[in-house]
Design a protein around this motif. Sequence first.
Motif, PDB file in Angstrom:
ATOM      1  N   TRP A 111      63.015-106.929  -2.365  1.00  0.00           N
ATOM      2  CA  TRP A 111      62.716-105.521  -2.151  1.00  0.00           C
ATOM      3  C   TRP A 111      63.260-104.715  -3.317  1.00  0.00           C
ATOM      4  CZ3 TRP A 111      63.416-108.872   1.717  1.00  0.00           C
ATOM      5  CH2 TRP A 111      62.548-108.808   2.815  1.00  0.00           C
ATOM      6  N   ARG A 113      58.589-103.488  -0.613  1.00  0.00           N
ATOM      7  CA  ARG A 113      58.685-104.936  -0.790  1.00  0.00           C
ATOM      8  C   ARG A 113      58.105-105.297  -2.155  1.00  0.00           C
ATOM      9  NH1 ARG A 113      58.270-109.500   3.638  1.00  0.00           N
ATOM     10  NH2 ARG A 113      58.706-111.200   2.222  1.00  0.00           N
ATOM     11  N   PRO A 127      66.944 -99.674   0.826  1.00  0.00           N
ATOM     12  CA  PRO A 127      65.793-100.515   0.497  1.00  0.00           C
ATOM     13  C   PRO A 127      64.504 -99.695   0.474  1.00  0.00           C
ATOM     14  CG  PRO A 127      66.869-101.270   2.522  1.00  0.00           C
ATOM     15  CD  PRO A 127      67.562-100.037   2.080  1.00  0.00           C
ATOM     16  N   LEU A 162      65.194-108.880   5.141  1.00  0.00           N
ATOM     17  CA  LEU A 162      65.640-107.594   4.604  1.00  0.00           C
ATOM     18  C   LEU A 162      67.138-107.391   4.833  1.00  0.00           C
ATOM     19  CD1 LEU A 162      65.161-104.954   3.172  1.00  0.00           C
ATOM     20  CD2 LEU A 162      64.346-103.997   5.350  1.00  0.00           C
ATOM     21  N   ASP A 194      62.412-113.644  -0.836  1.00  0.00           N
ATOM     22  CA  ASP A 194      61.781-112.349  -0.574  1.00  0.00           C
ATOM     23  C   ASP A 194      62.585-111.270  -1.280  1.00  0.00           C
ATOM     24  OD1 ASP A 194      59.726-113.309   1.217  1.00  0.00           O
ATOM     25  OD2 ASP A 194      61.318-113.598   2.694  1.00  0.00           O
ATOM     26  N   CYS A 242      67.334-108.123  -3.799  1.00  0.00           N
ATOM     27  CA  CYS A 242      66.801-106.824  -4.196  1.00  0.00           C
ATOM     28  C   CYS A 242      66.834-106.671  -5.701  1.00  0.00           C
ATOM     29  CB  CYS A 242      67.640-105.685  -3.604  1.00  0.00           C
ATOM     30  SG  CYS A 242      67.547-105.523  -1.816  1.00  0.00           S
TER      31      CYS A 242
END
Length: 136
Positions: free
Chosen positions: A83, A65, A62, A45, A81, A6
Amino acid sequence: MRAAGCVLWRRAPDGCTVEVCLVHRPKYDDFSFPKGKLKRREEPLAAAVREVLEETGHHCAPGPRLPTARYLVDGRPKVVDYWAAEATGGAFRANDEVDRVLWLTPDAARDRLTQPRDRDQLTALLDALPEPLRDA
């Protein structure tokens, strides 16, 4: 290799601007966003939220994205990935992976990030923030 993380942010004390959290990993002597490898059968996530807590001591909410990072590590492809995530409470304690965190203005964070590719996620975070905070 799959990982998730994140771009952790919070409202600055003035309430009108934001601060972005960077972690320092002594093993690599770098500044980056909290991130880590997915555990077996873990959703990206869930891994991102777990890594934020493990590396920063902060819980988070969160949000949108952000762009996925793709690069090579020792010749092997890595996909991370990301967020946007607002910090909702907690406190940092140094650990085996992270020895300090910095809460910086977006401009200062952009300058401090070790990997230029991480700037894409920072730009995307700023674009995703609510209008009053976006230009902070």
